[in-house]
Design an enzyme around this catalytic site. Structure first.
Site, short mmCIF file in Angstrom:
data_model
loop_
_atom_site.label_atom_id
_atom_site.label_comp_id
_atom_site.label_asym_id
_atom_site.label_seq_id
_atom_site.Cartn_x
_atom_site.Cartn_y
_atom_site.Cartn_z
N ASP A 15 0.83 -1.21 0.00
CA ASP A 15 0.00 0.00 0.00
C ASP A 15 0.87 1.26 0.00
O ASP A 15 1.97 1.27 0.53
CB ASP A 15 -0.92 -0.02 1.24
CG ASP A 15 -2.11 0.92 1.09
OD1 ASP A 15 -2.37 1.40 -0.03
OD2 ASP A 15 -2.80 1.17 2.10
N ASN A 63 -11.00 -2.78 -5.49
CA ASN A 63 -10.23 -1.84 -6.31
C ASN A 63 -10.89 -1.54 -7.67
O ASN A 63 -10.52 -0.57 -8.33
CB ASN A 63 -8.79 -2.32 -6.51
CG ASN A 63 -7.91 -2.17 -5.27
OD1 ASN A 63 -7.02 -2.99 -5.03
ND2 ASN A 63 -8.15 -1.14 -4.47
#
Ligand code: IPE
Ligand code: IPE
Ligand code: MG
Length: 241
Positions: A15, A63
């Protein structure tokens, strides 16, 4: 570090690509591009440190909700990454295993993934799990559906089903559960990643943004892991006796 303290399986929530790009005044996709470089470094670091299994969270089911141009750019990047990295995976004898809802990925990506999985299927020592279109909740739903079908067909007896039997229906069935989960970028959540499999994983939160992740940071996580005491419900006294 003693050998037994090296995790068999490290899973990483990669991330911070977007924030890295923002900090450098670059478009988000440039952060993802640099993130792909960090993946290459991490694969080397894992092998250098004797970690046999590594799973990387590359794209979650959630996502898809990102802007279309970012999703498309991520898919392009993934396709190029697979094309470029196949010789490297073969050279390093790493087996690729995809975890996630394969069939919902764009077809060229599916073809590329099939090719990479097939070309590396003989390797037994090292495995790279790539979590693509992955979510723990969809994984569990898929497992439950497959189990119901198997029970209906008489392949399994539900009265005999235990967690080991259930586990055989997860995408991760042929990998050990992660011992160590690393998340970069300072976020403190699991974001639908390997929720069942991480039941007893040690968690390491790094403030480094994924594009800056390197062997030094990986080794830091391994060192901290080696110092942890995994009790599995027992007391510390029971473990030392
Ligand atoms: C991780 O970086 C990559 C993916 C989720 C595909 P992000 O893109 O989430 O980066 P931040 O969280 O916006 O910084
Ligand atoms: C998790 O990161 C998914 C991947 C690393 C592929 P996100 O950046 O999508 O997670 P949230 O939305 O911040 O929880
Ligand atoms: Mg993020």
């Amino acid at each position: 570090m003693t050998v037994s303290k090296i995790p068999q399986h490290v899973a990483i929530i990669m991330d911070g690509n977007g924030r890295w790009a923002q900090q450098h005044g670059l478009p988000r996709i440039e952060g993802h591009r640099r993130g792909a470089e960090a993946v290459k470094r991490t694969l080397k670091a894992a092998q250098n440190n004797g970690v046999k299994n590594i799973t990387l969270y590359a794209f979650s089911v959630e996502n898809w909700n990102r802007p279309e141009n970012e999703v498309n750019a991520l898919m392009d990047l993934l396709e190029k990454f697979l094309q470029n990295q196949l010789p490297e995976l073969i050279k390093r004898q790493i087996r690729l295993r995809v975890i996630g809802r394969y069939s919902e990925l764009p077809e060229p990506i599916q073809d590329q993934l099939h090719k990479c999985e097939e070309a590396t299927s003989e390797f037994t020592e090292y495995t790279l799990g790539l979590a693509l279109n992955y979510g723990s909740r969809t994984e569990v739903v898929d497992a439950v559906k497959a189990i119901a079908q198997a029970a209906h067909a008489g392949v399994i007896d539900l009265n005999e089903l235990d967690y080991e039997g259930f586990r055989a229906y997860l995408y991760t069935r042929d990998m050990p559960d992660p011992d160590l989960v690393i998340r970069t970028s300072g976020e403190c959540r699991l974001s639908n990643f390997l929720l069942l499999q991480s039941a007893y994983a040690e968690i390491y939160l790094s403030t480094v943004l994924w594009p800056d992740f390197d062997e030094t940071e990986f080794t830091k996580a391994l060192t901290e892991y080696a110092a942890r005491e995994r009790r599995y419900g027992r007391t510390a006294e029971q473990l030392s006796s």
